[in-house]
Design a protein around this motif. Sequence first.
Motif, short mmCIF file in Angstrom:
data_model
loop_
_atom_site.label_atom_id
_atom_site.label_comp_id
_atom_site.label_asym_id
_atom_site.label_seq_id
_atom_site.Cartn_x
_atom_site.Cartn_y
_atom_site.Cartn_z
N MET A 1 -8.18 -3.12 -3.55
CA MET A 1 -7.83 -4.52 -3.45
C MET A 1 -6.37 -4.67 -3.89
SD MET A 1 -9.72 -7.79 -5.22
CE MET A 1 -11.11 -6.76 -5.53
N PHE A 2 -5.63 -5.46 -3.15
CA PHE A 2 -4.22 -5.69 -3.45
C PHE A 2 -4.10 -6.98 -4.26
CE2 PHE A 2 -4.42 -3.42 0.60
CZ PHE A 2 -3.61 -2.33 0.34
N VAL A 3 -3.76 -6.84 -5.54
CA VAL A 3 -3.59 -8.00 -6.41
C VAL A 3 -2.29 -7.88 -7.18
CG1 VAL A 3 -6.07 -8.43 -6.65
CG2 VAL A 3 -4.93 -6.96 -8.29
N SER A 4 -1.79 -8.98 -7.64
CA SER A 4 -0.60 -9.11 -8.47
C SER A 4 0.67 -9.14 -7.63
CB SER A 4 -0.53 -7.99 -9.51
OG SER A 4 0.34 -8.36 -10.56
N THR A 5 1.79 -9.27 -8.33
CA THR A 5 3.11 -9.32 -7.70
C THR A 5 4.00 -8.31 -8.40
OG1 THR A 5 2.81 -11.68 -7.24
CG2 THR A 5 5.06 -10.84 -7.18
N TYR A 6 4.77 -7.60 -7.60
CA TYR A 6 5.65 -6.56 -8.13
C TYR A 6 7.04 -6.72 -7.54
CZ TYR A 6 1.20 -4.43 -9.34
OH TYR A 6 -0.05 -4.21 -9.85
N GLU A 7 8.03 -6.38 -8.34
CA GLU A 7 9.40 -6.35 -7.85
C GLU A 7 9.71 -4.96 -7.34
OE1 GLU A 7 12.16 -7.75 -10.78
OE2 GLU A 7 11.23 -9.73 -10.84
N GLY A 8 10.57 -4.89 -6.37
CA GLY A 8 10.99 -3.61 -5.83
C GLY A 8 12.38 -3.75 -5.26
N ALA A 9 12.78 -2.72 -4.57
CA ALA A 9 14.10 -2.73 -3.94
C ALA A 9 14.03 -1.95 -2.64
CB ALA A 9 15.14 -2.11 -4.86
N ILE A 10 14.88 -2.34 -1.73
CA ILE A 10 15.01 -1.63 -0.47
C ILE A 10 16.38 -0.97 -0.49
CG2 ILE A 10 15.79 -3.71 0.72
CD1 ILE A 10 14.32 -2.64 3.21
N ASP A 11 16.42 0.31 -0.19
CA ASP A 11 17.71 1.01 -0.24
C ASP A 11 18.45 0.88 1.09
OD1 ASP A 11 16.71 2.99 1.50
OD2 ASP A 11 16.43 4.47 -0.09
N ALA A 12 19.63 1.45 1.15
CA ALA A 12 20.48 1.34 2.34
C ALA A 12 19.83 1.95 3.58
CB ALA A 12 21.83 2.00 2.08
N LYS A 13 18.89 2.86 3.39
CA LYS A 13 18.20 3.49 4.52
C LYS A 13 16.93 2.75 4.91
CE LYS A 13 19.96 8.09 3.49
NZ LYS A 13 19.60 9.47 3.16
N GLY A 14 16.64 1.64 4.24
CA GLY A 14 15.45 0.86 4.56
C GLY A 14 14.18 1.38 3.89
N ARG A 15 14.34 2.19 2.86
CA ARG A 15 13.17 2.75 2.18
C ARG A 15 12.77 1.86 1.00
NH1 ARG A 15 15.68 8.62 1.39
NH2 ARG A 15 17.10 7.21 0.33
N VAL A 16 11.46 1.72 0.84
CA VAL A 16 10.91 0.98 -0.29
C VAL A 16 9.79 1.81 -0.91
CG1 VAL A 16 11.46 -1.28 0.67
CG2 VAL A 16 9.23 -0.31 1.08
N ILE B 1 6.26 1.70 -2.43
CA ILE B 1 5.07 0.85 -2.51
C ILE B 1 4.56 0.93 -3.95
CG2 ILE B 1 2.71 0.53 -1.68
CD1 ILE B 1 3.63 1.75 0.98
N PRO B 2 4.30 -0.21 -4.58
CA PRO B 2 3.81 -0.18 -5.97
C PRO B 2 2.58 0.72 -6.11
CG PRO B 2 4.32 -2.42 -5.31
CD PRO B 2 4.41 -1.58 -4.07
N ALA B 3 2.52 1.46 -7.21
CA ALA B 3 1.42 2.41 -7.43
C ALA B 3 0.04 1.76 -7.29
CB ALA B 3 1.58 3.08 -8.79
N PRO B 4 -0.19 0.55 -7.83
CA PRO B 4 -1.52 -0.06 -7.64
C PRO B 4 -1.83 -0.34 -6.17
CG PRO B 4 -0.38 -1.11 -9.46
CD PRO B 4 0.63 -0.24 -8.77
N PHE B 5 -0.81 -0.63 -5.38
CA PHE B 5 -1.04 -0.86 -3.95
C PHE B 5 -1.34 0.47 -3.25
CE2 PHE B 5 1.39 -5.14 -3.25
CZ PHE B 5 0.61 -5.73 -4.23
N ARG B 6 -0.66 1.53 -3.65
CA ARG B 6 -0.97 2.85 -3.08
C ARG B 6 -2.40 3.23 -3.41
NH1 ARG B 6 4.11 4.19 -5.30
NH2 ARG B 6 3.17 5.71 -6.72
N ALA B 7 -2.83 2.93 -4.64
CA ALA B 7 -4.22 3.21 -5.03
C ALA B 7 -5.19 2.41 -4.17
CB ALA B 7 -4.43 2.90 -6.51
#
Length: 165
Positions: free
Chosen positions: A1-16, A18-24
Amino acid sequence: MFVSTYEGAIDAKGRVSIPAPFRAALGGSSRVFVWQAPDGSGALEGGGEELMELYRETLAELPLQSPIREAIVTCIIAASAELKIDDTGRVKLPEDLCEAGELSGKIKFSGQMDSFRIWNPERFSLHQMRMRSIVTAPETLDAFASAYNRVRQRRMAAGRGGEGS
């Protein structure tokens, strides 16, 4: 289940990353599907194979020539990008999706239970404000309470208990 909110960043190559709980929540899959959210919010929406299977089964319930079915297939299924999650938990977002979501630099991930969203932080803040005004309305609270009670009664009748079971 996808819950909560996480901050992240996208790099110059378009890579992000995915938060570990979302990968789980993806159940160990190395694939994720991402598309432009069809609600006009400006967010990208994503999910795993389980969500796509649920969509497939749901679409099978609709008549083959249904305009609703065609709209969902066109705007979600055909428009989704199938992305491979690398060993570090990153995916490369396609440029067209980054442009559609106005994504660069900082981003926000928000859980949506069965799916998740990737946001431009400013759009996310505006969306949160709009949603807070809706969720605090008495009719929203009444509708949610009614639905909650129906689900709880079904669970209890099935012997699965009520709260938190």
